[in-house]
Design a protein around this motif. Structure first.
Motif, mmCIF file in Angstrom:
data_model
loop_
_atom_site.group_PDB
_atom_site.id
_atom_site.type_symbol
_atom_site.label_atom_id
_atom_site.label_comp_id
_atom_site.label_asym_id
_atom_site.label_seq_id
_atom_site.Cartn_x
_atom_site.Cartn_y
_atom_site.Cartn_z
ATOM 1 N N HIS A 6 24.363 -3.991 8.288
ATOM 2 C CA HIS A 6 23.844 -2.699 7.865
ATOM 3 C C HIS A 6 22.378 -2.494 8.264
ATOM 4 O O HIS A 6 21.721 -1.588 7.771
ATOM 5 N N ILE A 7 21.876 -3.326 9.161
ATOM 6 C CA ILE A 7 20.498 -3.213 9.642
ATOM 7 C C ILE A 7 20.553 -2.971 11.147
ATOM 8 O O ILE A 7 21.169 -3.734 11.891
ATOM 9 N N ASN A 8 19.893 -1.910 11.611
ATOM 10 C CA ASN A 8 19.903 -1.633 13.049
ATOM 11 C C ASN A 8 18.820 -2.441 13.772
ATOM 12 O O ASN A 8 18.089 -3.221 13.152
ATOM 13 N N SER A 9 18.690 -2.243 15.062
ATOM 14 C CA SER A 9 17.746 -3.033 15.870
ATOM 15 C C SER A 9 16.287 -2.780 15.507
ATOM 16 O O SER A 9 15.425 -3.595 15.817
ATOM 17 N N GLN A 10 16.009 -1.679 14.812
ATOM 18 C CA GLN A 10 14.645 -1.392 14.355
ATOM 19 C C GLN A 10 14.400 -1.913 12.930
ATOM 20 O O GLN A 10 13.341 -1.672 12.355
ATOM 21 N N GLY A 11 15.393 -2.595 12.351
ATOM 22 C CA GLY A 11 15.250 -3.116 11.003
ATOM 23 C C GLY A 11 15.516 -2.096 9.909
ATOM 24 O O GLY A 11 15.195 -2.329 8.754
ATOM 25 N N GLU A 12 16.114 -0.974 10.275
ATOM 26 C CA GLU A 12 16.381 0.090 9.307
ATOM 27 C C GLU A 12 17.824 0.004 8.811
ATOM 28 O O GLU A 12 18.726 -0.392 9.546
ATOM 29 N N ALA A 13 18.027 0.413 7.551
ATOM 30 C CA ALA A 13 19.372 0.459 7.002
ATOM 31 C C ALA A 13 20.168 1.560 7.698
ATOM 32 O O ALA A 13 19.641 2.640 7.956
ATOM 33 N N ASN A 14 21.417 1.264 8.019
ATOM 34 C CA ASN A 14 22.287 2.274 8.613
ATOM 35 C C ASN A 14 23.741 1.971 8.285
ATOM 36 O O ASN A 14 24.101 0.851 7.954
ATOM 37 N N MET A 15 24.565 2.990 8.368
ATOM 38 C CA MET A 15 25.997 2.827 8.128
ATOM 39 C C MET A 15 26.628 2.253 9.389
ATOM 40 O O MET A 15 26.372 2.723 10.501
ATOM 41 N N VAL A 16 27.452 1.231 9.208
ATOM 42 C CA VAL A 16 28.105 0.575 10.340
ATOM 43 C C VAL A 16 29.114 1.525 10.963
ATOM 44 O O VAL A 16 29.873 2.203 10.256
ATOM 45 N N ASP A 17 29.141 1.571 12.288
ATOM 46 C CA ASP A 17 30.114 2.385 13.010
ATOM 47 C C ASP A 17 31.405 1.582 13.132
ATOM 48 O O ASP A 17 31.450 0.563 13.822
ATOM 49 N N VAL A 18 32.451 2.023 12.452
ATOM 50 C CA VAL A 18 33.726 1.302 12.477
ATOM 51 C C VAL A 18 34.760 2.006 13.364
ATOM 52 O O VAL A 18 35.921 1.610 13.385
ATOM 53 N N SER A 19 34.343 3.006 14.108
ATOM 54 C CA SER A 19 35.296 3.814 14.879
ATOM 55 C C SER A 19 36.068 3.012 15.924
ATOM 56 O O SER A 19 37.211 3.345 16.233
ATOM 57 N N SER A 20 35.489 1.953 16.444
ATOM 58 C CA SER A 20 36.197 1.170 17.463
ATOM 59 C C SER A 20 37.002 0.012 16.877
ATOM 60 O O SER A 20 37.704 -0.683 17.607
ATOM 61 N N LYS A 21 36.922 -0.175 15.567
ATOM 62 C CA LYS A 21 37.672 -1.265 14.933
ATOM 63 C C LYS A 21 39.150 -0.922 14.858
ATOM 64 O O LYS A 21 39.533 0.248 14.748
ATOM 65 N N GLN A 22 39.959 -1.962 14.859
ATOM 66 C CA GLN A 22 41.402 -1.790 14.739
ATOM 67 C C GLN A 22 41.789 -1.648 13.264
ATOM 68 O O GLN A 22 41.226 -2.315 12.404
ATOM 69 N N GLU A 23 42.731 -0.772 12.998
ATOM 70 C CA GLU A 23 43.234 -0.629 11.635
ATOM 71 C C GLU A 23 44.131 -1.810 11.307
ATOM 72 O O GLU A 23 45.039 -2.132 12.073
ATOM 73 N N THR A 24 43.855 -2.461 10.194
ATOM 74 C CA THR A 24 44.681 -3.559 9.703
ATOM 75 C C THR A 24 44.824 -3.413 8.192
ATOM 76 O O THR A 24 44.064 -2.688 7.553
ATOM 77 N N VAL A 25 45.794 -4.123 7.635
ATOM 78 C CA VAL A 25 45.933 -4.177 6.183
ATOM 79 C C VAL A 25 44.802 -5.053 5.666
ATOM 80 O O VAL A 25 44.567 -6.150 6.162
#
Length: 158
Positions: A6-25
């Motif tokens: 949850h930390i980007n390259s600038q050290g800031e909090a951000n929401m993780v991008d899960v769009s490329s993740k595979q759907e699993t149970v």
């Protein structure tokens, strides 16, 4: 080495991008222990509490909390939970209530926070309903018991 997601390259909090993740149970279990006096536990178990069924109310609160975790915890994704279960077990020998939650979905991100939130809010609800009788109850051992699904695989607490 594992990094904070949850930390980007600038050290800031951000929401993780899960769009490329595979759907699993994905599933997760969590627990919380509430310690109280024998009198308080007996009042809950006998159904003599003036506010009604403490366990039923705590169960509903836990389920509702799991469904709203994304509103409570910054950077959590809103999830379409397929199952939320909250079980409360009285442990009279230690004057405790053990709360175990279970959350499940098919999706791109885990349900650990939802399980932890469900168990925690159920415990807080017990405290809220019983605080007029006892103010020194202790809520402890909030922990993840198990999680499975997703890239990180299976975790089982020791």
């Amino acid at each position: 080495m594992t990094t904070f997601t949850h930390i980007n390259s600038q050290g800031e909090a951000n929401m993780v991008d899960v769009s490329s993740k595979q759907e699993t149970v994905r599933e997760a279990r969590a627990e919380v222990i509430v310690t109280m006096s024998q009198k308080t536990l007996e009042m809950i178990l006998s159904g003599q509490h003036h506010k009604g069924d403490v366990f039923a109310t705590a169960r509903i609160a836990g389920i509702q909390a799991a469904k709203r975790t994304w509103e409570l915890i910054p950077l959590c994704h809103p999830l379409l939970l397929s199952k939320v279960e909250v079980n409360l077990t009285a442990l009279p020998e230690t004057n405790q209530v053990r709360i175990e939650s279970f959350c499940k979905l098919t999706g791109k991100t885990g349900v650990e926070m939802e399980a932890l939130t469900a168990a925690s809010v159920a415990a807080l609800t017990i405290y809220d309903m019983c605080k007029a009788i006892q103010k020194d109850m202790v809520i402890e051992q909030v922990r993840l018991l198990e999680k499975c699904g997703g890239k990180s695989g299976h975790f089982l607490a020791k």
